[in-house]
Design a protein around this motif. Structure first.
Motif, PDB file in Angstrom:
ATOM      1  N   GLU A  18      53.414  60.327  26.320  1.00 21.76           N
ATOM      2  CA  GLU A  18      53.331  60.722  25.020  1.00 21.76           C
ATOM      3  C   GLU A  18      54.636  60.841  24.052  1.00 21.76           C
ATOM      4  OE1 GLU A  18      53.779  65.133  26.600  1.00 21.76           O
ATOM      5  OE2 GLU A  18      51.625  64.845  27.887  1.00 21.76           O
ATOM      6  N   THR A  19      55.500  60.009  24.449  1.00 26.60           N
ATOM      7  CA  THR A  19      56.873  59.964  23.035  1.00 26.60           C
ATOM      8  C   THR A  19      56.610  58.760  22.661  1.00 26.60           C
ATOM      9  OG1 THR A  19      58.124  59.362  24.601  1.00 26.60           O
ATOM     10  CG2 THR A  19      58.276  61.878  24.511  1.00 26.60           C
ATOM     11  N   LEU A  20      55.644  57.624  22.592  1.00 25.86           N
ATOM     12  CA  LEU A  20      55.676  56.195  22.905  1.00 25.86           C
ATOM     13  C   LEU A  20      55.086  56.032  21.733  1.00 25.86           C
ATOM     14  CD1 LEU A  20      55.425  54.096  25.839  1.00 25.86           C
ATOM     15  CD2 LEU A  20      57.090  54.617  23.990  1.00 25.86           C
ATOM     16  N   SER A  21      54.651  54.933  20.075  1.00 27.91           N
ATOM     17  CA  SER A  21      53.951  54.874  19.238  1.00 27.91           C
ATOM     18  C   SER A  21      53.328  53.764  19.522  1.00 27.91           C
ATOM     19  CB  SER A  21      55.137  54.684  18.048  1.00 27.91           C
ATOM     20  OG  SER A  21      55.459  56.122  17.847  1.00 27.91           O
ATOM     21  N   VAL A  22      51.848  52.957  19.030  1.00 29.99           N
ATOM     22  CA  VAL A  22      51.552  52.150  19.026  1.00 29.99           C
ATOM     23  C   VAL A  22      51.951  51.566  18.206  1.00 29.99           C
ATOM     24  CG1 VAL A  22      49.264  50.779  19.053  1.00 29.99           C
ATOM     25  CG2 VAL A  22      49.753  52.733  20.454  1.00 29.99           C
ATOM     26  N   THR A  23      52.448  49.827  18.038  1.00 28.34           N
ATOM     27  CA  THR A  23      53.219  49.401  16.739  1.00 28.34           C
ATOM     28  C   THR A  23      52.170  48.370  16.454  1.00 28.34           C
ATOM     29  OG1 THR A  23      53.838  47.674  18.182  1.00 28.34           O
ATOM     30  CG2 THR A  23      54.779  49.611  17.017  1.00 28.34           C
ATOM     31  N   GLY A  24      50.906  47.758  17.157  1.00 26.21           N
ATOM     32  CA  GLY A  24      49.297  46.850  16.924  1.00 26.21           C
ATOM     33  C   GLY A  24      48.831  46.768  18.149  1.00 26.21           C
ATOM     34  N   ARG A  25      47.788  45.674  17.555  1.00 24.53           N
ATOM     35  CA  ARG A  25      46.790  45.774  18.438  1.00 24.53           C
ATOM     36  C   ARG A  25      46.995  44.084  18.415  1.00 24.53           C
ATOM     37  NH1 ARG A  25      41.401  45.528  17.090  1.00 24.53           N
ATOM     38  NH2 ARG A  25      40.143  44.121  18.192  1.00 24.53           N
ATOM     39  N   TRP A  26      46.903  43.527  19.719  1.00 26.33           N
ATOM     40  CA  TRP A  26      46.532  42.153  20.430  1.00 26.33           C
ATOM     41  C   TRP A  26      45.047  41.855  21.047  1.00 26.33           C
ATOM     42  CZ3 TRP A  26      45.358  38.972  24.388  1.00 26.33           C
ATOM     43  CH2 TRP A  26      45.897  37.592  24.693  1.00 26.33           C
ATOM     44  N   THR A  27      43.580  40.988  21.218  1.00 24.53           N
ATOM     45  CA  THR A  27      42.560  40.954  21.909  1.00 24.53           C
ATOM     46  C   THR A  27      41.867  40.194  22.147  1.00 24.53           C
ATOM     47  OG1 THR A  27      41.469  42.823  21.525  1.00 24.53           O
ATOM     48  CG2 THR A  27      40.570  41.838  21.802  1.00 24.53           C
ATOM     49  N   GLY A  28      41.880  39.643  22.946  1.00 31.24           N
ATOM     50  CA  GLY A  28      41.678  38.066  23.981  1.00 31.24           C
ATOM     51  C   GLY A  28      40.408  37.881  24.577  1.00 31.24           C
ATOM     52  N   SER A  29      40.289  36.486  24.866  1.00 31.02           N
ATOM     53  CA  SER A  29      39.001  36.796  25.421  1.00 31.02           C
ATOM     54  C   SER A  29      39.119  35.429  26.427  1.00 31.02           C
ATOM     55  CB  SER A  29      37.688  35.804  25.018  1.00 31.02           C
ATOM     56  OG  SER A  29      36.886  35.437  25.542  1.00 31.02           O
ATOM     57  N   ARG A  30      39.223  35.446  28.212  1.00 30.73           N
ATOM     58  CA  ARG A  30      39.836  34.736  28.920  1.00 30.73           C
ATOM     59  C   ARG A  30      38.490  33.972  29.659  1.00 30.73           C
ATOM     60  NH1 ARG A  30      39.447  37.094  33.685  1.00 30.73           N
ATOM     61  NH2 ARG A  30      39.819  39.357  34.317  1.00 30.73           N
ATOM     62  N   LEU A  31      38.431  33.010  29.846  1.00 31.68           N
ATOM     63  CA  LEU A  31      37.382  32.104  31.197  1.00 31.68           C
ATOM     64  C   LEU A  31      37.473  32.127  32.635  1.00 31.68           C
ATOM     65  CD1 LEU A  31      34.866  30.374  30.391  1.00 31.68           C
ATOM     66  CD2 LEU A  31      36.546  28.168  30.284  1.00 31.68           C
ATOM     67  N   SER A  32      36.527  32.454  33.303  1.00 29.10           N
ATOM     68  CA  SER A  32      36.281  32.345  34.562  1.00 29.10           C
ATOM     69  C   SER A  32      35.856  31.231  35.041  1.00 29.10           C
ATOM     70  CB  SER A  32      35.236  33.907  35.315  1.00 29.10           C
ATOM     71  OG  SER A  32      36.217  34.629  34.357  1.00 29.10           O
ATOM     72  N   GLY A  33      35.689  30.278  35.635  1.00 30.32           N
ATOM     73  CA  GLY A  33      35.190  29.760  36.983  1.00 30.32           C
ATOM     74  C   GLY A  33      36.011  28.503  36.965  1.00 30.32           C
ATOM     75  N   LEU A  34      37.163  27.961  37.709  1.00 27.15           N
ATOM     76  CA  LEU A  34      37.986  27.318  37.106  1.00 27.15           C
ATOM     77  C   LEU A  34      37.580  25.821  37.616  1.00 27.15           C
ATOM     78  CD1 LEU A  34      41.300  25.841  37.930  1.00 27.15           C
ATOM     79  CD2 LEU A  34      40.898  26.888  39.781  1.00 27.15           C
ATOM     80  N   GLN A  35      38.048  24.517  36.605  1.00 21.25           N
ATOM     81  CA  GLN A  35      37.710  23.139  36.761  1.00 21.25           C
ATOM     82  C   GLN A  35      38.580  22.494  36.321  1.00 21.25           C
ATOM     83  OE1 GLN A  35      33.683  21.835  34.515  1.00 21.25           O
ATOM     84  NE2 GLN A  35      33.289  24.502  34.236  1.00 21.25           N
ATOM     85  N   ALA A  36      39.210  22.192  37.688  1.00 18.49           N
ATOM     86  CA  ALA A  36      40.540  20.948  37.698  1.00 18.49           C
ATOM     87  C   ALA A  36      40.475  19.851  38.311  1.00 18.49           C
ATOM     88  CB  ALA A  36      41.586  21.660  38.246  1.00 18.49           C
TER      89      ALA A  36
END
Ligand SMILES: Cc1cc2nc3c(=O)[nH]c(=O)nc-3n(C[C@H](O)[C@H](O)[C@H](O)COP(=O)(O)OP(=O)(O)OC[C@H]3O[C@@H](n4cnc5c(N)ncnc54)[C@H](O)[C@@H]3O)c2cc1C
Length: 326
Positions: A267-285
């Protein structure tokens, strides 16, 4: 003999591969478009016990140890990466979930079940169980990638690669780069640019003016400190076949706030920004059918397993046979 490698992608996979190859005296050039890098997550958990299933990757203890060793080595070389090896606390909603987690926990992974009086003060009081994983913690993903790239001494080319094979990479302006090995680490966006069908998941971190808790708290979403302030985040959008531009639908925001509020009083916290990203599944090494090396599909374990798998891949990378007539 010094060999040359071209690494496509400078996220945690590509930056770790570049670092590991230069340790083997390869000359490395990293080509990165500088866009949609999932690894630039402002605060990533190094968390060996996954999601709501409590699954533990067999290599989690090894991966976690290598990630922290890298952070320590980079600091010794003067590259500070904001982080804390503070442990991670996983509050659990009921006895069934605890039983599932207990089934998955290997004895070799240090863990403690916390009594109410041992729990972080920030954790909401309604959780019947809380698992502490003392080997975990959080780190600044972008700072780690930047430090690895700088410490590797790799040359950096900011450009999008449009075609590649075992020994060449073509950039979008037509420039042709040649080397003895090519390693593809293009992540979620790169997989879609390459025309692949795969599984991508988008998520968002809200950056907060201060951390809700010094020790990361994680169930559904996570609250963690960051280099500045803290974060509330999760990867929660429905899986998609392709990367799509970052977005935060209002109902996702409301879901995230609900998960955060269940973990702690915000309740006492303020949002300063936003970061959105995308991750890939299906390990390939490994090496693909065209002789291109690849590390991708790190899913939600980019910082838990990415450096370990990158070092293992770098140990296998060999110069491709010379081109005929080349
Ligand atoms: C919201 C969210 C929260 C997460 N939280 C955690 C966490 O707490 N702990 C954890 O371990 N993991 C977490 N992850 C997962 C982690 O971020 C990923 O597993 C990891 O960053 C993937 O790294 P990567 O190097 O494979 O790909 P990326 O970091 O996406 O890097 C790929 C790079 O390649 C470049 N590229 C692609 N194609 C080309 C091309 N053709 N030419 C030039 N450049 C190209 C891109 O521009 C990009 O810079 C989270 C992910 C998200 C989205």
């Amino acid at each position: 003999m010094t060999c040359d490698a071209l690494v496509i992608g400078g996220g945690i996979a590509g930056a770790s591969v570049a670092y590991a190859l230069t340790r083997k005296h390869w000359r490395v050039t990293v080509i990165d478009a500088g866009m949609h890098t999932a690894s630039h997550v402002p605060s990533a958990l190094v968390n060996p016990v996954r999601g709501q299933s409590g699954g533990v990757d067999a290599r989690a203890p090894e991966g976690m140890a290598l990630t922290w060793a890298l952070v320590r080595d980079l600091a010794a070389q003067g590259y500070a990466v904001p982080h804390a090896r503070s442990g991670v606390v996983r509050p659990l909603p009921d006895d069934r979930t605890r039983a599932r987690f207990e089934r998955n926990l290997p004895e070799t992974l240090p863990h403690h079940w916390l009594d109410h009086n041992q729990r972080p003060k920030a954790l909401a009081g309604h959780w019947p169980h809380a698992l502490q994983l003392p080997g975990g913690g959080w780190l600044d993903g972008q700072a780690l990638c930047r430090a690895l790239l700088k410490a590797s001494g790799a040359s950096l080319v900011k450009a999008r690669a449009t075609a590649w094979d075992a020994q060449t990479v073509t950039l979008h302006d037509g420039t042709l780069l040649k080397a003895q090995a090519v390693v593809w680490c293009g992540g979620s966006v790169g997989s879609t640019w390459a025309g692949e069908d795969a599984t991508h998941r988008m998520g968002t971190l809200l950056t907060l003016e201060r951390a809700a808790s010094k020790v990361p708290l994680s169930f559904g979403a996570y609250l963690a400190p960051a280099a500045q302030g803290g974060v509330l985040g999760a990867t929660f959008e429905a899986p998609a076949k392709h990367w799509v531009p970052p977005q935060l639908p209002l109902n996702s925001l409301s879901w995230l706030l609900g998960k955060g509020a269940a973990l702690s009083n915000l309740e006492t916290l303020s949002v300063t920004g936003r970061w959105t990203g995308s991750r890939l599944s299906g390990l390939q090494a490994g090496k693909d059918a065209h002789g291109v090396w690849r590390l991708s599909g790190l899913s939600s374990k980019g910082f838990l397993l990415g450096p370990l798998l990158a070092f293992e891949l770098a140990a296998q990378v060999r110069a491709a046979p010379p081109l005929r007539g080349g």
